[in-house]
Design an enzyme around this catalytic site. Structure first.
Site, short mmCIF file in Angstrom:
data_model
loop_
_atom_site.label_atom_id
_atom_site.label_comp_id
_atom_site.label_asym_id
_atom_site.label_seq_id
_atom_site.Cartn_x
_atom_site.Cartn_y
_atom_site.Cartn_z
N ARG A 34 0.83 -1.21 0.00
CA ARG A 34 0.00 0.00 0.00
C ARG A 34 0.87 1.26 0.00
O ARG A 34 0.47 2.29 -0.55
CB ARG A 34 -0.92 0.00 1.21
CG ARG A 34 -2.14 -0.89 1.02
CD ARG A 34 -3.03 -0.86 2.24
NE ARG A 34 -4.33 -1.46 1.95
CZ ARG A 34 -5.28 -1.66 2.84
NH1 ARG A 34 -5.09 -1.33 4.10
NH2 ARG A 34 -6.44 -2.17 2.49
N LYS A 194 -13.27 -9.67 8.46
CA LYS A 194 -14.15 -8.51 8.69
C LYS A 194 -15.59 -8.91 8.31
O LYS A 194 -16.20 -8.36 7.38
CB LYS A 194 -13.67 -7.31 7.89
CG LYS A 194 -12.42 -6.69 8.51
CD LYS A 194 -12.00 -5.42 7.80
CE LYS A 194 -10.73 -4.87 8.42
NZ LYS A 194 -10.14 -3.78 7.61
N GLY A 343 -6.45 -5.68 1.76
CA GLY A 343 -5.11 -5.43 2.28
C GLY A 343 -4.40 -6.72 2.66
O GLY A 343 -3.25 -6.96 2.29
N GLY A 366 -12.94 -4.26 1.92
CA GLY A 366 -14.35 -3.84 1.99
C GLY A 366 -14.67 -2.84 0.90
O GLY A 366 -15.75 -2.87 0.30
P1 ADP Z 1 -8.74 -8.36 3.57
O1 ADP Z 1 -7.80 -7.41 4.26
O2 ADP Z 1 -8.07 -9.19 2.54
O3 ADP Z 1 -9.98 -7.66 3.09
P2 ADP Z 1 -9.89 -9.14 6.11
O4 ADP Z 1 -9.31 -7.92 6.72
O5 ADP Z 1 -11.37 -9.28 6.05
O6 ADP Z 1 -9.27 -9.42 4.66
O7 ADP Z 1 -9.40 -10.42 6.91
C1 ADP Z 1 -8.03 -10.77 7.01
C2 ADP Z 1 -7.78 -11.54 8.27
O8 ADP Z 1 -8.65 -12.66 8.34
C3 ADP Z 1 -6.39 -12.08 8.35
O9 ADP Z 1 -5.70 -11.35 9.34
C4 ADP Z 1 -6.57 -13.56 8.75
O10 ADP Z 1 -5.74 -13.94 9.83
C5 ADP Z 1 -8.01 -13.58 9.20
N1 ADP Z 1 -8.68 -14.89 9.08
C6 ADP Z 1 -8.87 -15.62 7.96
N2 ADP Z 1 -9.51 -16.76 8.25
C7 ADP Z 1 -9.74 -16.77 9.58
C8 ADP Z 1 -10.37 -17.68 10.48
N3 ADP Z 1 -10.89 -18.82 10.05
N4 ADP Z 1 -10.45 -17.32 11.77
C9 ADP Z 1 -9.91 -16.16 12.20
N5 ADP Z 1 -9.31 -15.26 11.41
C10 ADP Z 1 -9.22 -15.57 10.11
C1 3PG Z 2 -8.59 -1.88 5.20
O1 3PG Z 2 -7.51 -2.31 5.59
O2 3PG Z 2 -9.52 -2.61 4.79
C2 3PG Z 2 -8.78 -0.38 5.16
O3 3PG Z 2 -7.62 0.31 5.52
C3 3PG Z 2 -9.96 0.04 6.00
O4 3PG Z 2 -9.75 -0.24 7.36
P1 3PG Z 2 -11.01 -0.30 8.36
O5 3PG Z 2 -11.78 -1.56 8.00
O6 3PG Z 2 -10.42 -0.34 9.74
O7 3PG Z 2 -11.84 0.92 8.11
MG MG Z 3 -7.80 -6.54 6.22
#
Ligand code: ADP
Ligand code: 3PG
Ligand code: MG
Length: 385
Positions: A34, A194, A343, A366
């Site tokens: 990023r 998330k 991310g 998101g």
């Molecule tokens: P992205 O950043 O790709 O949008 P998220 O922020 O939604 O993805 O989620 C990423 C996190 O999800 C990672 O830190 C990973 O450790 C966690 N994760 C993935 N699968 C699981 C699980 N089954 N239980 C807990 N955490 C998980």
């Molecule tokens: C992300 O990592 O998805 C963005 O930086 C947004 O972060 P946030 O979900 O804490 O708003």
């Molecule tokens: Mg994330």
């Protein structure tokens, strides 16, 4: 959309909102994608504007302890190194206006430090937006990853000063827009943690896809909705009924895990593989297993377009990286146009050697999902007005 190229920045103080929310473990940046992707806009502003002020958030700030853990100083140091230029880092104790007058480039401390006081940044506080606008003549939003948030440093400030988007944002919009008319079959694979953020978006995307694969922590709300005992796995209580309804309506479209690696906690060194009906009540699902990967392969092999958002497991712990690694390899070996969003998903793809191997690796998680819904992102609503 109006870009930094189209707006007069000569002799102007330009404030750039970046998304430097990068993974940091034990004080070390795990992946600087990023930061690297923000450089073209920052460099352009350095070359063409009078002053450059950089802001970003890092993590989520609820307590004083969160503040200690989420200083942007380390990111400032990395950026400074990458640009090979001095950047003055300012905390909120500093006289920021005076520092801007003395320095060409200033980076402010984590803008979410204002969240400690009534969530001023995240709730788009008017006074905070006004204060930020008072620091600059032009506002550039290059923070695609956070542009779905209605925050003071995204939506708020863009209503107060002339504004445009940066090059990172422009590329994201161009590449992700291709998914509005995807070549079919089109598959979305959703994972990550998330859950409450992302789950609600599914119903707006499900009609556009041929298959929707759900992995990561995302899967457990669906599995629980199917009355499967998910033990201590992460799930979203509020969305159980929603998932039940989705599953009733789209049974053939939604692909869920068949086997998972479980353990007693996310930092564990041990894991066991169980079929989905056999998750022990004192354990949590942290990765997907072989049967699940086979089922995914079966369902995506003829796809022409695949969008992946969210890791398949808690891959930061090597013990639970099996699913994420193998899923990336499966995607790489299809003939589909693959776009990866998020991310953490981007970090995983880069960590496992796929940096330039997919059509696009988006910096937004998101935000990329919200964008795919076809909705205007909050942070972009007032740009150029
Ligand atoms: P992205 O950043 O790709 O949008 P998220 O922020 O939604 O993805 O989620 C990423 C996190 O999800 C990672 O830190 C990973 O450790 C966690 N994760 C993935 N699968 C699981 C699980 N089954 N239980 C807990 N955490 C998980
Ligand atoms: C992300 O990592 O998805 C963005 O930086 C947004 O972060 P946030 O979900 O804490 O708003
Ligand atoms: Mg994330």
């Amino acid at each position: 959309m109006i870009t930094i190229r189209d707006i007069n920045i000569k002799d102007k103080k330009v404030l750039i909102r970046c998304d430097f929310n990068v993974p940091i473990i034990n004080g070390k940046i795990q992946d600087d994608n990023r930061i690297v992707k923000s450089i073209p806009t920052i460099q352009y502003a350095i070359d063409n504007a009078y002053k450059v002020i950089i802001i970003s958030h890092l993590g989520r700030i609820k307590t004083k302890d969160d503040m200690k853990k989420n200083s942007l100083k380390i990111v400032c140091d990395r950026l400074s190194k990458l640009l090979n230029i001095d950047i003055k880092f300012c905390t909120y104790e500093d006289d920021i206006k005076s520092e801007i007058s003395k320095n060409k480039i200033v980076m402010l401390e984590n803008i979410r430090f204002f969240d400690i006081d009534d969530k001023k940044e995240s709730n788009n506080d008017e006074q905070l937006a006004k204060y930020l606008s008072s620091l600059c003549d032009v506002y550039i939003n290059d923070a695609f990853g956070v542009s779905h948030r209605n925050a003071a440093s995204t939506t708020g400030i863009s209503q107060l000063v002339p504004s445009a988007i940066g090059f990172l944002m422009e590329e994201e919009i161009n590449k992700l827009s291709e998914l509005f008319n995807p070549k079919k079959p089109f598959v979305i694979i959703l994972g990550g943690s998330k859950v409450s953020d992302k789950i609600g978006i599914i119903s707006n995307l499900i009609d556009k896809v041929d298959k929707m694969v759900i992995v990561g922590a995302m899967a457990f709300t669906f599995l629980k909705a199917e009355n499967i005992d998910i033990g201590k796995s992460i799930f979203d209580e509020d969305n159980l009924n929603y998932c039940k309804n989705l599953l009733n309506k789209y049974k053939d479209k939604i692909i869920l895990p068949q086997d998972v690696y479980v353990s007693d906690n996310i930092n564990s060194k041990n894991k066991i593989l169980v079929d989905i009906e056999n998750i022990p009540s004192n354990m949590m699902g942290l990765d997907i297993g072989e049967k699940t990967l086979d089922k995914i392969t079966e369902n995506i092999k003829d796809s022409k377009t695949i969008f992946l958002n969210g890791p398949a497991g808690a891959f930061e712990n090597e013990v639970f990286s099996y699913g994420t690694k193998n899923l990336l390899s499966i995607l790489y070996n299809t003939n589909a146009k693959v776009i990866i969003g998020g991310g953490d998903s981007a970090s995983a793809a880069i960590k496992y050697g796929y940096k330039n191997k997919f059509y696009h690796i988006s910096t937004g998680g998101g935000a990329s999902l919200k964008f795919l819904e076809g909705k205007t992102l909050d942070g972009l609503k007032y740009i150029g007005e």
